[in-house]
Design a protein around this motif. Structure first.
Motif, PDB file in Angstrom:
ATOM      1  N   ILE A 105       0.844  -1.194   0.000  1.00  0.00           N
ATOM      2  CA  ILE A 105       0.000   0.000   0.000  1.00  0.00           C
ATOM      3  C   ILE A 105       0.880   1.245   0.000  1.00  0.00           C
ATOM      4  O   ILE A 105       1.792   1.383   0.827  1.00  0.00           O
ATOM      5  CB  ILE A 105      -0.921   0.033   1.252  1.00  0.00           C
ATOM      6  CG1 ILE A 105      -1.765  -1.246   1.329  1.00  0.00           C
ATOM      7  CG2 ILE A 105      -1.816   1.276   1.203  1.00  0.00           C
ATOM      8  CD1 ILE A 105      -1.187  -2.322   2.236  1.00  0.00           C
ATOM      9  N   ALA A 106       0.596   2.152  -0.915  1.00  0.00           N
ATOM     10  CA  ALA A 106       1.331   3.416  -0.990  1.00  0.00           C
ATOM     11  C   ALA A 106       0.343   4.550  -1.171  1.00  0.00           C
ATOM     12  O   ALA A 106      -0.454   4.540  -2.110  1.00  0.00           O
ATOM     13  CB  ALA A 106       2.332   3.399  -2.141  1.00  0.00           C
ATOM     14  N   CYS A 107       0.382   5.528  -0.280  1.00  0.00           N
ATOM     15  CA  CYS A 107      -0.562   6.646  -0.323  1.00  0.00           C
ATOM     16  C   CYS A 107       0.189   7.966  -0.212  1.00  0.00           C
ATOM     17  O   CYS A 107       1.055   8.132   0.652  1.00  0.00           O
ATOM     18  CB  CYS A 107      -1.567   6.528   0.820  1.00  0.00           C
ATOM     19  SG  CYS A 107      -2.745   7.894   0.911  1.00  0.00           S
ATOM     20  N   ASN A 133      -4.649   5.394   5.001  1.00  0.00           N
ATOM     21  CA  ASN A 133      -4.351   6.445   5.974  1.00  0.00           C
ATOM     22  C   ASN A 133      -3.066   6.157   6.746  1.00  0.00           C
ATOM     23  O   ASN A 133      -2.317   7.077   7.085  1.00  0.00           O
ATOM     24  CB  ASN A 133      -5.527   6.609   6.938  1.00  0.00           C
ATOM     25  CG  ASN A 133      -6.686   7.368   6.332  1.00  0.00           C
ATOM     26  OD1 ASN A 133      -6.511   8.136   5.387  1.00  0.00           O
ATOM     27  ND2 ASN A 133      -7.884   7.157   6.861  1.00  0.00           N
ATOM     28  N   ILE A 134      -2.800   4.889   7.031  1.00  0.00           N
ATOM     29  CA  ILE A 134      -1.550   4.545   7.727  1.00  0.00           C
ATOM     30  C   ILE A 134      -0.352   4.869   6.843  1.00  0.00           C
ATOM     31  O   ILE A 134       0.634   5.463   7.299  1.00  0.00           O
ATOM     32  CB  ILE A 134      -1.564   3.061   8.140  1.00  0.00           C
ATOM     33  CG1 ILE A 134      -2.551   2.848   9.297  1.00  0.00           C
ATOM     34  CG2 ILE A 134      -0.162   2.595   8.544  1.00  0.00           C
ATOM     35  CD1 ILE A 134      -2.780   1.386   9.664  1.00  0.00           C
ATOM     36  N   SER A 135      -0.414   4.484   5.574  1.00  0.00           N
ATOM     37  CA  SER A 135       0.676   4.811   4.660  1.00  0.00           C
ATOM     38  C   SER A 135       0.882   6.322   4.571  1.00  0.00           C
ATOM     39  O   SER A 135       2.022   6.809   4.590  1.00  0.00           O
ATOM     40  CB  SER A 135       0.383   4.236   3.271  1.00  0.00           C
ATOM     41  OG  SER A 135       1.354   4.653   2.326  1.00  0.00           O
ATOM     42  N   TYR A 136      -0.206   7.057   4.478  1.00  0.00           N
ATOM     43  CA  TYR A 136      -0.113   8.524   4.443  1.00  0.00           C
ATOM     44  C   TYR A 136       0.536   9.068   5.721  1.00  0.00           C
ATOM     45  O   TYR A 136       1.427   9.926   5.659  1.00  0.00           O
ATOM     46  CB  TYR A 136      -1.513   9.121   4.272  1.00  0.00           C
ATOM     47  CG  TYR A 136      -1.553  10.608   4.523  1.00  0.00           C
ATOM     48  CD1 TYR A 136      -1.133  11.507   3.550  1.00  0.00           C
ATOM     49  CD2 TYR A 136      -1.991  11.114   5.750  1.00  0.00           C
ATOM     50  CE1 TYR A 136      -1.150  12.876   3.789  1.00  0.00           C
ATOM     51  CE2 TYR A 136      -2.013  12.478   5.996  1.00  0.00           C
ATOM     52  CZ  TYR A 136      -1.583  13.346   5.010  1.00  0.00           C
ATOM     53  OH  TYR A 136      -1.589  14.703   5.257  1.00  0.00           O
ATOM     54  N   GLU A 140       5.509   3.647   1.763  1.00  0.00           N
ATOM     55  CA  GLU A 140       4.826   2.414   1.391  1.00  0.00           C
ATOM     56  C   GLU A 140       4.879   1.436   2.560  1.00  0.00           C
ATOM     57  O   GLU A 140       5.888   1.344   3.266  1.00  0.00           O
ATOM     58  CB  GLU A 140       5.515   1.823   0.173  1.00  0.00           C
ATOM     59  CG  GLU A 140       4.876   0.573  -0.396  1.00  0.00           C
ATOM     60  CD  GLU A 140       5.593   0.107  -1.654  1.00  0.00           C
ATOM     61  OE1 GLU A 140       6.230  -0.969  -1.599  1.00  0.00           O
ATOM     62  OE2 GLU A 140       5.516   0.831  -2.679  1.00  0.00           O
ATOM     63  N   VAL A 141       3.782   0.709   2.773  1.00  0.00           N
ATOM     64  CA  VAL A 141       3.736  -0.286   3.838  1.00  0.00           C
ATOM     65  C   VAL A 141       3.382  -1.639   3.241  1.00  0.00           C
ATOM     66  O   VAL A 141       2.723  -1.728   2.197  1.00  0.00           O
ATOM     67  CB  VAL A 141       2.743   0.103   4.952  1.00  0.00           C
ATOM     68  CG1 VAL A 141       3.230   1.345   5.688  1.00  0.00           C
ATOM     69  CG2 VAL A 141       1.335   0.333   4.391  1.00  0.00           C
ATOM     70  N   ASP A 155       7.583  -2.890  10.533  1.00  0.00           N
ATOM     71  CA  ASP A 155       7.235  -1.468  10.601  1.00  0.00           C
ATOM     72  C   ASP A 155       6.462  -1.198  11.883  1.00  0.00           C
ATOM     73  O   ASP A 155       5.225  -1.203  11.900  1.00  0.00           O
ATOM     74  CB  ASP A 155       6.414  -1.079   9.374  1.00  0.00           C
ATOM     75  CG  ASP A 155       6.384   0.430   9.136  1.00  0.00           C
ATOM     76  OD1 ASP A 155       6.437   1.185  10.131  1.00  0.00           O
ATOM     77  OD2 ASP A 155       6.300   0.841   7.964  1.00  0.00           O
ATOM     78  N   GLU A 156       7.176  -0.949  12.975  1.00  0.00           N
ATOM     79  CA  GLU A 156       6.534  -0.732  14.272  1.00  0.00           C
ATOM     80  C   GLU A 156       5.648   0.502  14.272  1.00  0.00           C
ATOM     81  O   GLU A 156       4.568   0.502  14.876  1.00  0.00           O
ATOM     82  CB  GLU A 156       7.602  -0.614  15.366  1.00  0.00           C
ATOM     83  CG  GLU A 156       8.352  -1.906  15.638  1.00  0.00           C
ATOM     84  CD  GLU A 156       9.336  -1.767  16.779  1.00  0.00           C
ATOM     85  OE1 GLU A 156       9.318  -0.717  17.462  1.00  0.00           O
ATOM     86  OE2 GLU A 156      10.122  -2.712  16.992  1.00  0.00           O
ATOM     87  N   GLU A 157       6.079   1.556  13.599  1.00  0.00           N
ATOM     88  CA  GLU A 157       5.279   2.790  13.561  1.00  0.00           C
ATOM     89  C   GLU A 157       3.945   2.545  12.883  1.00  0.00           C
ATOM     90  O   GLU A 157       2.885   2.963  13.383  1.00  0.00           O
ATOM     91  CB  GLU A 157       6.044   3.893  12.833  1.00  0.00           C
ATOM     92  CG  GLU A 157       5.312   5.229  12.834  1.00  0.00           C
ATOM     93  CD  GLU A 157       6.032   6.313  12.066  1.00  0.00           C
ATOM     94  OE1 GLU A 157       5.604   7.484  12.146  1.00  0.00           O
ATOM     95  OE2 GLU A 157       7.023   6.003  11.356  1.00  0.00           O
ATOM     96  N   ALA A 158       3.953   1.843  11.758  1.00  0.00           N
ATOM     97  CA  ALA A 158       2.704   1.535  11.057  1.00  0.00           C
ATOM     98  C   ALA A 158       1.844   0.591  11.886  1.00  0.00           C
ATOM     99  O   ALA A 158       0.616   0.750  11.954  1.00  0.00           O
ATOM    100  CB  ALA A 158       3.009   0.920   9.695  1.00  0.00           C
ATOM    101  N   ASN A 159       2.447  -0.372  12.534  1.00  0.00           N
ATOM    102  CA  ASN A 159       1.677  -1.328  13.339  1.00  0.00           C
ATOM    103  C   ASN A 159       0.985  -0.666  14.521  1.00  0.00           C
ATOM    104  O   ASN A 159      -0.098  -1.089  14.927  1.00  0.00           O
ATOM    105  CB  ASN A 159       2.581  -2.463  13.827  1.00  0.00           C
ATOM    106  CG  ASN A 159       2.902  -3.445  12.717  1.00  0.00           C
ATOM    107  OD1 ASN A 159       2.093  -3.662  11.814  1.00  0.00           O
ATOM    108  ND2 ASN A 159       4.088  -4.040  12.771  1.00  0.00           N
TER     109      ASN A 159
END
Length: 431
Positions: free
Chosen positions: A261-263, A389-392, A397-398, A410-414
């Motif tokens: 996912i890439a936003c 929204n998480i990628s943004y 990219e996640v 990816d701890e920040e995204a998690n």
């Protein structure tokens, strides 16, 4: 307040799974939780469905509570019970099911509590404020054997149903890419100072599970959509409808979730108090390479809301109201035999009625397979919005692993897959 939740669990543990609804009378007794503008449409629809009775309404805003009670009295001939705290509705054993039309940050928690209180639920979109809440809502629906529907009404619109069936039957061949465009012109909301909450609002109940913070008038009402603690931006607002059509057409639950996912986006055209972007472009890619592209645009656009589906035999262009054209084998003109079955004016406005009646019928039958928008399907669609929204928010990219239900390395995204809760309104660790 925690005692109430323990009571829910104790009650639920004594209940077996039920094959079909059996109420005290022939009508489903409903509680409607959250009484904003969306609830006004919902109540109008419920008032025209003979198999349901709106027995109670709930909102921490006293003004809205009185207004919607009067609306019910007008079509029902009697006033419903009125509550400011949704737990009073959930404690009422005479209520068979609830409609949740609150702010997003209450959706999943209210739905989980409803299942634990032995009530079926209709939960407005998005069915969760974040991914892990949605997972728990689905788990609660399964554990307590409840019929839970999401509020993506196009799933009950004949034109969309017809178009999606054609796509799933292979009218354009194997779909390798689909994309949607959502024009959503939003003006600046300006800046509002913090101040004491108004006397007509129970701020603690309105805020509920969200972090403690001061009141300001850009939250109550509607503009809460543009603050991360309460809403999911336009992506989770109207974007949840747009992406659902693509996810549905690709096979829904059977297709799974995107893995890449890439936003990109921003809040363009003005500076104001809001936190969420007003413009976003997102690419979701499945493990098999299938691409979903979403474009959310703001400010001075006449671009129509559209969906496009590209396959190995041709492509379909779908417009609002489910009107569509199919182009096969390189043809420059649409295939005349493939058309939407109904005129848009005839069926567009009654979709609230159709979706709610579909849910009520499924509740009465005790059969979630009858639902047009079963909660797991809608949770997975809404997850696209959460992932975008998480990628943004993390700015990159996640990569999602369906087995671990986490982003890889990816701890920040998690951390953004869930949120912290106020203790009196916490999501149960186990449903």
């Amino acid at each position: 307040m925690p005692t109430t939740r323990r009571a829910f669990l104790a009650t639920a543990s004594l209940l077996g799974t039920s094959a079909a609804w059996a109420g005290a009378n022939d009508r489903l007794r409903l509680g409607v939780i959250g009484l904003g503008s969306r609830a006004g449409d919902i109540l109008n629809a419920l008032g025209s469905i003979s198999s349901v009775e709106v027995a109670s309404v709930c909102d921490p805003d006293e003004n809205r509570l009185r207004e919607r009670a009067a609306q019910v009295e007008k079509f029902a001939g009697r006033s419903p019970k009125q509550y400011s705290d949704l737990r009073h509705i959930l404690d009422d054993k005479s209520i068979d099911a609830v409609v949740v039309a609150t702010c997003n940050h209450w959706h999943a928690l209210a739905g989980v509590w409803a299942c634990q209180a032995d009530k079926h639920a209709y939960v407005e979109k998005p069915v969760s404020h974040n991914f892990l809440e949605g997972e728990k809502l689905v788990a609660a629906a399964r554990k307590y054997d409840k019929v839970v529907s999401g509020g993506t009404q196009r799933r009950s619109y004949p034109n969309f149903q017809h178009a999606v069936k054609l796509l799933q039957d292979g009218v354009v061949g194997d779909i390798y890419m689909t994309r949607w465009v959502l024009p959503s012109s939003r003006a600046s909301i300006g800046f509002k100072p913090t101040e004491p909450p108004p006397a007509w609002l129970d701020w603690n109940l309105w805020r509920g599970p969200a972090p403690e913070q001061p009141y300001h008038a850009n939250l109550v009402h509607y503009n809460w959509h543009w603050f991360w603690d309460f809403g999911n931006g336009e992506m989770g607002n109207n974007g949840s409808h747009s992406v659902d059509i693509c996810h549905w057409a690709l096979g829904g639950k059977a297709k799974g979730l995107p893995t890449r996912i890439a936003c990109s986006g921003g809040r363009f055209g003005y500076k104001d108090q809001a936190e969420t972007p007003n413009t976003q472009t997102t690419i979701w890619q499945y493990g098999d390479g299938t691409i979903v592209e979403g474009k959310l645009v703001n400010l001075y656009t006449n671009e129509p809301r559209t969906w496009e589906f590209y396959g190995t035999k041709g492509y379909m262009i779908m417009k609002e109201h489910g009107l569509f054209e199919v182009y096969l084998d390189g043809a420059k003109e649409p295939e005349p035999s493939l058309q939407a079955p109904d005129e848009p004016v005839k069926n567009y406005r009654p979709i609230d009625h159709a979706q709610l009646e579909n849910w009520a019928d499924a509740v009465r039958a005790g059969d979630r397979s009858k639902l047009n928008a079963e909660v797991e399907e809608i949770h997975l669609s809404n997850t696209f919005c959460h992932f975008a929204n998480i990628s943004y928010r993390v700015g990159r990219e996640v990569h999602f692993d369906e087995k671990t239900r986490q982003f890889k390395g990816d701890e920040e995204a998690n951390r953004l897959l869930t949120r912290k809760y106020e203790k009196d309104f916490a999501m149960p660790e186990k449903v």
